[in-house]
Design a protein around this motif. Sequence first.
Motif, PDB file in Angstrom:
ATOM      1  N   THR A 136      30.545  38.853  28.924  1.00  0.00           N
ATOM      2  CA  THR A 136      29.219  39.313  28.516  1.00  0.00           C
ATOM      3  C   THR A 136      28.114  38.599  29.282  1.00  0.00           C
ATOM      4  O   THR A 136      27.142  39.218  29.700  1.00  0.00           O
ATOM      5  N   ASP A 137      28.261  37.273  29.449  1.00  0.00           N
ATOM      6  CA  ASP A 137      27.185  36.523  30.068  1.00  0.00           C
ATOM      7  C   ASP A 137      27.685  35.181  30.587  1.00  0.00           C
ATOM      8  O   ASP A 137      28.656  34.631  30.076  1.00  0.00           O
TER       9      ASP A 137
ATOM     10  N   THR B 188      25.452  31.681  31.623  1.00  0.00           N
ATOM     11  CA  THR B 188      24.111  31.127  31.722  1.00  0.00           C
ATOM     12  C   THR B 188      24.177  29.614  31.789  1.00  0.00           C
ATOM     13  O   THR B 188      25.262  29.035  31.734  1.00  0.00           O
TER      14      THR B 188
ATOM     15  N   CYS C  16      29.748  30.476  29.087  1.00  0.00           N
ATOM     16  CA  CYS C  16      30.200  31.850  29.299  1.00  0.00           C
ATOM     17  C   CYS C  16      30.540  32.478  27.945  1.00  0.00           C
ATOM     18  O   CYS C  16      31.061  31.823  27.052  1.00  0.00           O
ATOM     19  N   HIS C  17      30.194  33.739  27.819  1.00  0.00           N
ATOM     20  CA  HIS C  17      30.436  34.502  26.595  1.00  0.00           C
ATOM     21  C   HIS C  17      31.475  35.579  26.903  1.00  0.00           C
ATOM     22  O   HIS C  17      31.290  36.375  27.826  1.00  0.00           O
TER      23      HIS C  17
ATOM     24  N   ARG D  56      32.361  31.852  22.799  1.00  0.00           N
ATOM     25  CA  ARG D  56      31.518  31.167  23.769  1.00  0.00           C
ATOM     26  C   ARG D  56      32.239  29.903  24.222  1.00  0.00           C
ATOM     27  O   ARG D  56      32.744  29.140  23.404  1.00  0.00           O
TER      28      ARG D  56
ATOM     29  N   CYS E  18      31.685  40.941  37.476  1.00  0.00           N
ATOM     30  CA  CYS E  18      30.297  40.830  37.013  1.00  0.00           C
ATOM     31  C   CYS E  18      29.807  39.384  37.045  1.00  0.00           C
ATOM     32  O   CYS E  18      28.598  39.137  37.036  1.00  0.00           O
TER      33      CYS E  18
ATOM     34  N   LEU F 147      25.824  37.115  37.417  1.00  0.00           N
ATOM     35  CA  LEU F 147      25.519  36.199  36.320  1.00  0.00           C
ATOM     36  C   LEU F 147      25.475  34.754  36.811  1.00  0.00           C
ATOM     37  O   LEU F 147      24.569  33.985  36.445  1.00  0.00           O
TER      38      LEU F 147
ATOM     39  N   GLU G 231      22.386  34.084  38.955  1.00  0.00           N
ATOM     40  CA  GLU G 231      21.181  33.872  38.146  1.00  0.00           C
ATOM     41  C   GLU G 231      21.139  32.444  37.600  1.00  0.00           C
ATOM     42  O   GLU G 231      20.102  31.776  37.650  1.00  0.00           O
TER      43      GLU G 231
END
Length: 164
Positions: A55-56, A58, A74-75, A86, A107, A111, A114
């Motif tokens: 999912t993400d 960050t 990371c999710h 998470r 993906c 991510l 960013e």
Amino acid sequence: MNQSIVEDIVSHFGEKVFEFEEPFGLLTFTTHAENLIEIVSYLKDHPTFKFTFLTDVTGIHLPDNTGKEFCSVCHLHSWENRVRLRIKVFVPTSAPIVPSLTPLFECANWLEREAFDFFGILYSGHPNLKRILNMDEMDYFPMRKEYPMEDATRNDKIDAMFGR
């Protein structure tokens, strides 16, 4: 479901996973950078858990957390089981390096770029780690907590001007 996930990964990875918590029902745990790929691969390929969606990714900057100033988070999401989790990895300012998840999830490419762009976390093995949202000429990472909250040179925010 969270309890069965915890039991499974603790029995499989032992001391490589730690600091388990469930804020708002979201299973969260911490691992070391060198174990991240192995753990995420296991969760992705697990026949029951099936965490097949990233999912993400960050970053977090915790300047007062000596020796663990940066956190890459990371999710993962299991669509089939409707479960999210998470994973946190803490690294020092001297070597903010985390292995890239791009071999497992395409993906992760954007991510991780960013997180690099804003926090300066380096993702080793990333195919093209470069800025994507900030100018290439920037020599700093804007989301780091290294800068004052307000510009000290401004004179329009003097307390006397507001009757204080």
